[in-house]
Every structure is written in structure tokens, then in C-alpha cells.
Design a protein around this motif. Structure first.
Motif, PDB file in Angstrom:
ATOM      1  N   GLU A  43       0.818  -1.215   0.000  1.00 57.04           N
ATOM      2  CA  GLU A  43       0.000   0.000   0.000  1.00 57.04           C
ATOM      3  C   GLU A  43       0.850   1.264   0.000  1.00 57.04           C
ATOM      4  O   GLU A  43       0.432   2.284  -0.540  1.00 57.04           O
ATOM      5  N   GLY A  48      -3.279   5.733  -2.251  1.00 60.05           N
ATOM      6  CA  GLY A  48      -4.702   5.435  -2.250  1.00 60.05           C
ATOM      7  C   GLY A  48      -5.067   3.969  -2.351  1.00 60.05           C
ATOM      8  O   GLY A  48      -6.238   3.619  -2.275  1.00 60.05           O
ATOM      9  N   MET A  49      -4.092   3.105  -2.549  1.00 57.57           N
ATOM     10  CA  MET A  49      -4.376   1.671  -2.679  1.00 57.57           C
ATOM     11  C   MET A  49      -4.617   1.062  -1.303  1.00 57.57           C
ATOM     12  O   MET A  49      -3.912   1.360  -0.346  1.00 57.57           O
ATOM     13  N   TYR A 144      -9.504   1.107  -4.535  1.00 57.22           N
ATOM     14  CA  TYR A 144      -9.275   2.546  -4.464  1.00 57.22           C
ATOM     15  C   TYR A 144     -10.607   3.198  -4.137  1.00 57.22           C
ATOM     16  O   TYR A 144     -11.669   2.685  -4.499  1.00 57.22           O
TER      17      TYR A 144
END
Length: 187
Positions: A43, A48-49, A144
Motif C-alpha cells: 500500500e 490510495g491503494m 481505491y
């Protein structure tokens, strides 16, 4: 478009994270802990993942949640409670990865759409986790909070993370089989 330098940095980071995950499993850490650490590391490589790992249970007809350190509270438990099959879109296990750029409009997400949207999840990618013999062990899922098209760098990260998860899972089960065999021998 990321520069060649940033892509090289990401590959180097991925390899470092892979070595760290393998070292943790070799040191006897729990599978859930190691996969949580792997997901957290991945991440950090893509803004944003948020990721999760699901394992295919024996028999191959059900998935069980194993790691999701950054997903909204309750999301994975709610998905698991729905008894999602490995063939449903939310956690689809296919020979190739599945990318859904907009959960709100994709027909594959009809059964879990409201749940995902209520937790702020808009884009999903399900990448199969394979064993060295090609069998499927589970799925590495990335989300996302905004709808977004497929991005090559994000695909590479998810593919590499699924490969690393496969190595970790196989090592975990090999170590467990060895411990079980030693226990049987001692008794």
C-alpha cells in the motif's frame, strides 16, 4: 506517466518487501501477520491503494479472509458473511486478474455493490495468487476510493504482491506440514 526512475525505485521496493515477508514467515510469524505486513508494504507503493488477501479453502468453493489491515472496519467481515464464492466479482478468482474501474456501474459487482460503495470503495482489482504448481491459493484484492482506469504500475505492484503472497502461503503450509510430521513422529 511515472518516470523510469520511479518505476525502478518501485521494483527495488517490491523486492525489499518480498524479502521482508519471506524472512517473517521463516522466523515463524503467523500467516495473517505476515500477509498484513505485506499488504501494508504494498500500500505504501501506490497512493490510495488498499489491499486484502483471501485464501481459497480446501475444496475450492469458499474464500476466507486472511489480511486487510487498511480496509474499512467491517468490510471484509461483511463480505465473508455473504459466503462469497470464488467466482463472484467481489473476490473473483480467474486465471487472469480482473479490473473493475467503477464498482458503481459494473454488472459484475451487482451482488456486492451496495456494500462496497457504503465503505467508500469504487475501484477493484482481483489478482489470483498461484502456487508454484499453478494451482490457485487465493486472491490478492486491491481497492481505491475513486473510480480509476487500469494503471500499468498498479498492475505490476498487484501482480508482484500476489506472487509474493503465493511464496509466503506455500512456505507457511510447508512449514506447518513439517511441524505436524515431527509431532506425529515424536508421539
Amino acid at each position: 506517466m511515472p518516470s523510469r526512475k520511479s518505476v525502478t525505485l518501485d521494483l527495488s521496493s517490491l523486492m525489499r518487501h518480498e524479502r521482508a515477508a519471506l524472512a517473517l514467515i521463516a522466523a515463524g510469524q503467523s500467516l495473517g501477520h505476515v500477509l498484513d505486513e505485506l499488504v501494508c508494504a504494498v500500500e505504501t507503493l501506490r497512493a490510495g491503494m488498499r489491499g486484502s488477501v483471501w485464501l481459497l479453502e480446501p475444496g475450492g468453493d469458499r474464500l476466507s479472509h486472511c489480511a486487510a489491515p487498511s480496509l474499512p472496519d467491517g468490510y471484509d467481515a461483511a463480505i465473508e458473511a455473504l459466503h462469497v464464492s470464488p467466482f463472484d466479482a467481489a473476490l473473483a478468482i480467474e486465471p487472469e486478474a480482473i479490473h473493475v474501474s467503477n464498482i458503481a456501474t459494473d454488472p459484475l459487482w451487482a451482488s456486492c455493490r451496495a456494500l462496497a460503495l457504503s465503505h467508500g470503495l469504487r475501484t477493484c482489482r482481483s489478482t489470483p495468487i498461484h502456487a508454484s504448481d499453478g494451482s490457485v491459493l487465493g486472491v490478492f484484492v486491491t481497492y481505491y476510493s475513486v473510480s480509476r482506469p487500469t494503471l500499468a504500475l498498479g498492475l505490476d505492484i498487484a501482480t508482484f504482491a500476489a506472487h509474493t503472497a503465493g511464496l509466503v502461503i506455500e512456505r507457511h503450509f510447508a512449514d506447518k506440514a513439517l511441524r505436524d510430521s515431527e509431532d506425529r513422529y515424536r508421539h
